[in-house]
Design a protein around this motif. Structure first.
Motif, short mmCIF file in Angstrom:
data_model
loop_
_atom_site.label_atom_id
_atom_site.label_comp_id
_atom_site.label_asym_id
_atom_site.label_seq_id
_atom_site.Cartn_x
_atom_site.Cartn_y
_atom_site.Cartn_z
N GLN A 1 0.97 -1.16 -0.10
CA GLN A 1 0.02 0.05 0.11
C GLN A 1 1.00 1.22 0.12
O GLN A 1 1.78 1.51 0.76
CB GLN A 1 -0.85 0.11 1.38
CG GLN A 1 -1.90 -1.08 1.39
CD GLN A 1 -2.88 -0.69 2.53
OE1 GLN A 1 -2.34 -0.17 3.49
NE2 GLN A 1 -4.12 -1.03 2.44
N ASP A 2 0.66 2.27 -1.03
CA ASP A 2 1.57 3.41 -1.02
C ASP A 2 0.34 4.57 -1.09
O ASP A 2 -0.05 5.01 -1.96
CB ASP A 2 2.26 3.45 -2.49
CG ASP A 2 3.03 4.35 -2.52
OD1 ASP A 2 2.67 5.59 -1.92
OD2 ASP A 2 3.65 4.51 -3.58
N ALA A 3 0.37 5.24 0.15
CA ALA A 3 -0.41 6.24 0.36
C ALA A 3 -0.44 7.46 -0.34
O ALA A 3 -1.08 8.31 -1.12
CB ALA A 3 -0.53 6.66 1.83
N LYS A 4 1.10 7.73 -0.57
CA LYS A 4 1.55 8.70 -1.63
C LYS A 4 0.97 8.65 -3.12
O LYS A 4 0.63 9.35 -3.49
CB LYS A 4 2.98 8.77 -1.63
CG LYS A 4 3.61 9.47 -0.31
CD LYS A 4 4.83 10.25 -0.50
CE LYS A 4 5.11 11.09 0.67
NZ LYS A 4 4.80 10.64 2.06
N ALA A 5 1.19 7.36 -3.42
CA ALA A 5 0.57 7.10 -4.85
C ALA A 5 -0.87 7.23 -5.02
O ALA A 5 -1.53 7.69 -5.85
CB ALA A 5 1.16 5.82 -5.41
N GLY A 6 -1.44 6.93 -3.73
CA GLY A 6 -2.96 7.03 -3.65
C GLY A 6 -3.44 8.29 -3.80
O GLY A 6 -4.36 8.81 -4.35
N ARG A 7 -2.55 9.14 -2.92
CA ARG A 7 -2.97 10.63 -3.14
C ARG A 7 -2.93 11.39 -4.53
O ARG A 7 -3.70 12.10 -4.80
CB ARG A 7 -1.76 11.33 -2.20
CG ARG A 7 -2.10 12.84 -2.05
CD ARG A 7 -1.38 13.66 -1.13
NE ARG A 7 -1.72 14.93 -0.85
CZ ARG A 7 -1.33 15.56 0.39
NH1 ARG A 7 -0.39 14.91 1.14
NH2 ARG A 7 -1.95 16.62 0.56
N VAL A 8 -1.88 10.79 -5.13
CA VAL A 8 -1.82 11.43 -6.69
C VAL A 8 -2.94 10.77 -7.52
O VAL A 8 -3.40 11.42 -8.09
CB VAL A 8 -0.29 10.84 -7.34
CG1 VAL A 8 -0.45 11.12 -8.79
CG2 VAL A 8 0.90 11.50 -6.69
N LYS A 9 -3.25 9.66 -7.38
CA LYS A 9 -4.64 9.14 -7.99
C LYS A 9 -5.72 9.76 -7.63
O LYS A 9 -6.63 10.04 -8.48
CB LYS A 9 -4.69 7.32 -7.54
CG LYS A 9 -5.67 6.73 -8.52
CD LYS A 9 -5.03 6.47 -9.79
CE LYS A 9 -6.14 5.94 -10.78
NZ LYS A 9 -5.68 5.67 -12.30
N ALA A 10 -5.76 10.15 -6.26
CA ALA A 10 -7.18 10.59 -5.80
C ALA A 10 -7.39 12.11 -6.21
O ALA A 10 -8.20 12.58 -6.90
CB ALA A 10 -7.00 10.63 -4.11
N SER A 11 -6.17 12.79 -6.50
CA SER A 11 -6.14 14.04 -6.77
C SER A 11 -6.97 14.48 -7.98
O SER A 11 -7.27 15.05 -8.62
CB SER A 11 -4.86 14.92 -6.66
OG SER A 11 -3.95 14.41 -7.58
N ALA A 12 -6.51 13.09 -9.06
CA ALA A 12 -6.69 12.94 -10.34
C ALA A 12 -8.30 12.85 -10.50
O ALA A 12 -8.95 13.28 -11.54
CB ALA A 12 -5.94 12.20 -11.37
#
Lengths: 87, 87
Positions: free
Chosen positions: B1-12
């Protein structure tokens, strides 16, 4: 909508999984504190009508009246939450 | 699980309805800030698999990989929330 009546109903039927303050007690149960009331009401209606299925919630929702649903949604939405800065 | 990558995906893809900090921007969209990650992952899997239906989410979830789902769940669960005393 009567958040106080919702609080009473929640302590009897919901708190065991969703916590007395709306913070989840189980990994499969969501936090409900401060959740959007319209979203919550729809979720409960969907569980009650079978449009959405969950082992526990399908049973719990069957017994809820429209007033129960409105009151529970108002109760959980009334629990104040503040969002911090993510790590 | 990579919250940072999740943050990028979420912002998009997610922030437009769920807010940049996970606080809902629409009455039909739930807050996701501080939500239980296992619950979030299951919700996304159910939308992707069609076990749960929502006009918007059924479309959004179709394009998510397992990694996306794990990262998005980790991201939203990592947003700190504190619960106040209900009125």
């Amino acid at each position: 909508q009567d958040a106080k009546a919702g609080r009473v109903k929640a302590s009897a039927q919901c708190a065991v999984c969703h916590g007395s303050n709306g913070m989840s007690q189980l990994p499969t149960a969501p936090n409900l504190a401060g959740q959007v009331d319209i979203y919550l009401a729809k979720a409960l209606e969907d569980f009650r009508a079978g449009r959405r299925e969950n082992e526990m919630m399908s049973v719990v929702a069957k017994g809820l009246s429209d007033a129960d649903i409105a009151n529970l949604a108002a109760w959980y939405a009334s629990i104040p939450i503040t969002v911090g800065t993510p790590p």
